[in-house]
Design a protein around this motif. Structure first.
Motif, PDB file in Angstrom:
ATOM      1  N   GLY A  41       0.799  -1.221   0.000  1.00 13.10           N
ATOM      2  CA  GLY A  41       0.000   0.000   0.000  1.00 13.10           C
ATOM      3  C   GLY A  41       0.831   1.270   0.000  1.00 13.10           C
ATOM      4  O   GLY A  41       0.283   2.357  -0.055  1.00 13.10           O
ATOM      5  N   SER A  42       2.136   1.136   0.073  1.00 11.23           N
ATOM      6  CA  SER A  42       2.994   2.308   0.069  1.00 11.23           C
ATOM      7  C   SER A  42       2.980   2.954  -1.305  1.00 11.23           C
ATOM      8  O   SER A  42       3.143   2.287  -2.315  1.00 11.23           O
ATOM      9  CB  SER A  42       4.424   1.921   0.438  1.00 11.23           C
ATOM     10  N   LYS A  43       2.769   4.256  -1.346  1.00  9.77           N
ATOM     11  CA  LYS A  43       2.812   4.961  -2.624  1.00  9.77           C
ATOM     12  C   LYS A  43       4.229   5.363  -2.972  1.00  9.77           C
ATOM     13  O   LYS A  43       4.506   5.782  -4.077  1.00  9.77           O
ATOM     14  CB  LYS A  43       1.910   6.185  -2.567  1.00  9.77           C
ATOM     15  N   LEU A  44       5.138   5.237  -2.022  1.00 10.52           N
ATOM     16  CA  LEU A  44       6.516   5.630  -2.252  1.00 10.52           C
ATOM     17  C   LEU A  44       7.356   4.479  -2.790  1.00 10.52           C
ATOM     18  O   LEU A  44       8.030   4.610  -3.802  1.00 10.52           O
ATOM     19  CB  LEU A  44       7.127   6.167  -0.948  1.00 10.52           C
ATOM     20  N   LEU A  45       7.295   3.312  -2.120  1.00  7.40           N
ATOM     21  CA  LEU A  45       8.189   2.238  -2.502  1.00  7.40           C
ATOM     22  C   LEU A  45       7.598   0.873  -2.147  1.00  7.40           C
ATOM     23  O   LEU A  45       7.412   0.564  -0.975  1.00  7.40           O
ATOM     24  CB  LEU A  45       9.534   2.417  -1.784  1.00  7.40           C
ATOM     25  N   TYR A  46       7.289   0.077  -3.171  1.00  4.64           N
ATOM     26  CA  TYR A  46       6.870  -1.312  -2.977  1.00  4.64           C
ATOM     27  C   TYR A  46       7.120  -2.035  -4.294  1.00  4.64           C
ATOM     28  O   TYR A  46       6.528  -1.692  -5.312  1.00  4.64           O
ATOM     29  CB  TYR A  46       5.397  -1.399  -2.603  1.00  4.64           C
ATOM     30  N   PHE A  47       8.026  -2.996  -4.292  1.00  2.00           N
ATOM     31  CA  PHE A  47       8.329  -3.720  -5.521  1.00  2.00           C
ATOM     32  C   PHE A  47       8.904  -5.081  -5.196  1.00  2.00           C
ATOM     33  O   PHE A  47       9.337  -5.351  -4.096  1.00  2.00           O
ATOM     34  CB  PHE A  47       9.286  -2.924  -6.414  1.00  2.00           C
ATOM     35  N   ASN A  48       8.901  -5.941  -6.227  1.00  2.00           N
ATOM     36  CA  ASN A  48       9.512  -7.254  -6.151  1.00  2.00           C
ATOM     37  C   ASN A  48      10.927  -7.108  -6.702  1.00  2.00           C
ATOM     38  O   ASN A  48      11.107  -6.868  -7.899  1.00  2.00           O
ATOM     39  CB  ASN A  48       8.711  -8.249  -6.981  1.00  2.00           C
ATOM     40  N   PRO A  49      11.958  -7.238  -5.863  1.00  4.84           N
ATOM     41  CA  PRO A  49      13.316  -6.979  -6.348  1.00  4.84           C
ATOM     42  C   PRO A  49      13.795  -7.958  -7.413  1.00  4.84           C
ATOM     43  O   PRO A  49      14.559  -7.574  -8.300  1.00  4.84           O
ATOM     44  CB  PRO A  49      14.166  -7.058  -5.084  1.00  4.84           C
ATOM     45  N   VAL A  50      13.359  -9.194  -7.377  1.00  9.21           N
ATOM     46  CA  VAL A  50      13.806 -10.169  -8.374  1.00  9.21           C
ATOM     47  C   VAL A  50      13.321  -9.744  -9.761  1.00  9.21           C
ATOM     48  O   VAL A  50      14.109  -9.637 -10.712  1.00  9.21           O
ATOM     49  CB  VAL A  50      13.301 -11.584  -8.025  1.00  9.21           C
ATOM     50  N   ILE A  51      12.044  -9.481  -9.891  1.00  9.50           N
ATOM     51  CA  ILE A  51      11.480  -9.067 -11.172  1.00  9.50           C
ATOM     52  C   ILE A  51      12.070  -7.726 -11.608  1.00  9.50           C
ATOM     53  O   ILE A  51      12.428  -7.530 -12.772  1.00  9.50           O
ATOM     54  CB  ILE A  51       9.945  -8.973 -11.079  1.00  9.50           C
ATOM     55  N   THR A  52      12.181  -6.801 -10.667  1.00 15.30           N
ATOM     56  CA  THR A  52      12.684  -5.468 -10.998  1.00 15.30           C
ATOM     57  C   THR A  52      14.103  -5.528 -11.529  1.00 15.30           C
ATOM     58  O   THR A  52      14.424  -4.919 -12.562  1.00 15.30           O
ATOM     59  CB  THR A  52      12.623  -4.561  -9.754  1.00 15.30           C
ATOM     60  N   PHE A  53      14.983  -6.254 -10.857  1.00 16.69           N
ATOM     61  CA  PHE A  53      16.376  -6.274 -11.268  1.00 16.69           C
ATOM     62  C   PHE A  53      16.593  -7.077 -12.551  1.00 16.69           C
ATOM     63  O   PHE A  53      17.422  -6.715 -13.389  1.00 16.69           O
ATOM     64  CB  PHE A  53      17.275  -6.763 -10.133  1.00 16.69           C
ATOM     65  N   PHE A  54      15.841  -8.171 -12.742  1.00 20.34           N
ATOM     66  CA  PHE A  54      15.948  -8.902 -14.002  1.00 20.34           C
ATOM     67  C   PHE A  54      15.441  -8.052 -15.167  1.00 20.34           C
ATOM     68  O   PHE A  54      16.027  -8.049 -16.250  1.00 20.34           O
ATOM     69  CB  PHE A  54      15.182 -10.229 -13.946  1.00 20.34           C
ATOM     70  N   SER A  55      14.360  -7.325 -14.955  1.00 19.11           N
ATOM     71  CA  SER A  55      13.835  -6.453 -16.006  1.00 19.11           C
ATOM     72  C   SER A  55      14.805  -5.333 -16.321  1.00 19.11           C
ATOM     73  O   SER A  55      15.077  -5.039 -17.501  1.00 19.11           O
ATOM     74  CB  SER A  55      12.495  -5.850 -15.578  1.00 19.11           C
ATOM     75  N   ALA A  56      15.343  -4.700 -15.291  1.00 16.47           N
ATOM     76  CA  ALA A  56      16.311  -3.620 -15.513  1.00 16.47           C
ATOM     77  C   ALA A  56      17.561  -4.158 -16.205  1.00 16.47           C
ATOM     78  O   ALA A  56      18.111  -3.501 -17.101  1.00 16.47           O
ATOM     79  CB  ALA A  56      16.678  -2.967 -14.184  1.00 16.47           C
ATOM     80  N   GLY A  57      18.005  -5.353 -15.828  1.00 15.07           N
ATOM     81  CA  GLY A  57      19.155  -5.962 -16.488  1.00 15.07           C
ATOM     82  C   GLY A  57      18.891  -6.243 -17.956  1.00 15.07           C
ATOM     83  O   GLY A  57      19.764  -6.032 -18.803  1.00 15.07           O
ATOM     84  N   GLY A  58      17.693  -6.705 -18.272  1.00  9.84           N
ATOM     85  CA  GLY A  58      17.343  -6.950 -19.667  1.00  9.84           C
ATOM     86  C   GLY A  58      17.307  -5.671 -20.488  1.00  9.84           C
ATOM     87  O   GLY A  58      17.817  -5.616 -21.610  1.00  9.84           O
ATOM     88  N   VAL A  59      16.721  -4.623 -19.913  1.00 12.21           N
ATOM     89  CA  VAL A  59      16.662  -3.347 -20.623  1.00 12.21           C
ATOM     90  C   VAL A  59      18.059  -2.775 -20.820  1.00 12.21           C
ATOM     91  O   VAL A  59      18.429  -2.349 -21.923  1.00 12.21           O
ATOM     92  CB  VAL A  59      15.761  -2.348 -19.869  1.00 12.21           C
ATOM     93  N   TRP A  60      18.868  -2.774 -19.758  1.00 15.00           N
ATOM     94  CA  TRP A  60      20.228  -2.243 -19.879  1.00 15.00           C
ATOM     95  C   TRP A  60      21.090  -3.102 -20.798  1.00 15.00           C
ATOM     96  O   TRP A  60      21.934  -2.580 -21.530  1.00 15.00           O
ATOM     97  CB  TRP A  60      20.884  -2.086 -18.510  1.00 15.00           C
ATOM     98  N   GLY A  61      20.880  -4.408 -20.787  1.00 14.28           N
ATOM     99  CA  GLY A  61      21.611  -5.273 -21.712  1.00 14.28           C
ATOM    100  C   GLY A  61      21.289  -4.925 -23.155  1.00 14.28           C
ATOM    101  O   GLY A  61      22.182  -4.856 -24.008  1.00 14.28           O
ATOM    102  N   PHE A  62      20.009  -4.686 -23.451  1.00 17.74           N
ATOM    103  CA  PHE A  62      19.609  -4.297 -24.799  1.00 17.74           C
ATOM    104  C   PHE A  62      20.211  -2.947 -25.183  1.00 17.74           C
ATOM    105  O   PHE A  62      20.715  -2.767 -26.299  1.00 17.74           O
ATOM    106  CB  PHE A  62      18.083  -4.241 -24.900  1.00 17.74           C
ATOM    107  N   VAL A  63      20.173  -1.988 -24.268  1.00 24.27           N
ATOM    108  CA  VAL A  63      20.715  -0.655 -24.543  1.00 24.27           C
ATOM    109  C   VAL A  63      22.213  -0.726 -24.812  1.00 24.27           C
ATOM    110  O   VAL A  63      22.721  -0.120 -25.769  1.00 24.27           O
ATOM    111  CB  VAL A  63      20.398   0.314 -23.382  1.00 24.27           C
ATOM    112  N   ILE A  64      22.925  -1.465 -23.982  1.00 20.96           N
ATOM    113  CA  ILE A  64      24.377  -1.586 -24.164  1.00 20.96           C
ATOM    114  C   ILE A  64      24.701  -2.286 -25.482  1.00 20.96           C
ATOM    115  O   ILE A  64      25.591  -1.869 -26.223  1.00 20.96           O
ATOM    116  CB  ILE A  64      25.015  -2.292 -22.956  1.00 20.96           C
ATOM    117  N   TRP A  65      23.969  -3.362 -25.795  1.00 21.17           N
ATOM    118  CA  TRP A  65      24.172  -4.053 -27.065  1.00 21.17           C
ATOM    119  C   TRP A  65      23.921  -3.113 -28.243  1.00 21.17           C
ATOM    120  O   TRP A  65      24.690  -3.086 -29.207  1.00 21.17           O
ATOM    121  CB  TRP A  65      23.245  -5.266 -27.144  1.00 21.17           C
ATOM    122  N   ALA A  66      22.858  -2.305 -28.157  1.00 19.10           N
ATOM    123  CA  ALA A  66      22.546  -1.383 -29.249  1.00 19.10           C
ATOM    124  C   ALA A  66      23.598  -0.290 -29.382  1.00 19.10           C
ATOM    125  O   ALA A  66      23.839   0.208 -30.481  1.00 19.10           O
ATOM    126  CB  ALA A  66      21.171  -0.769 -29.033  1.00 19.10           C
TER     127      ALA A  66
END
Length: 114
Positions: A41-66
């Motif tokens: 219920g926090s409007k400031l910070l609530y997330f699943n770190p596993v999903i968040t970090f894998f998603s961020a890694g995928g996005v950054w991996g794509f950006v770096i590759w490009a």
């Protein structure tokens, strides 16, 4: 490998519905058991770190590759875009028609358009 295949075949044979009654009466109780960071219920910070970090890694991996392989990335993404346009164009057309039908339904149902 054989054990994995055997396990999969066993699941296919035993497909009967299961009793999915839970001892957790609400979604909030269920979410308390999930791996998360922050408070529910926090409007400031609530997330699943596993999903968040894998998603961020995928996005950054794509950006770096490009950035590193610009010519290859340009040709591969152009090929991917052409494939999506060729194969999934029908889904876009159907979804636009469904969207228009839903809008007309809402107009007639809730806004008394006659």
């Amino acid at each position: 490998m054989a054990l994995l295949l055997q396990s999969g075949l066993k699941r296919l044979k035993d497909w009967a519905p299961r009793d999915h009654t839970y001892d957790k009466p609400t979604a909030e109780d269920h979410m308390k058991d999930m791996y998360s960071f922050g408070k529910i219920g926090s409007k400031l910070l609530y997330f699943n770190p596993v999903i968040t970090f894998f998603s961020a890694g995928g996005v950054w991996g794509f950006v770096i590759w490009a950035m590193v392989a610009q010519d290859e990335a340009a040709s591969k993404t152009a090929d991917a875009q052409a494939w999506v346009t060729d194969v999934w164009n029908w889904l876009y057309m159907v979804s636009q028609n469904v969207w228009i039908v839903v809008l007309f339904y809402l107009l007639f149902k809730h806004y008394n358009l006659k």
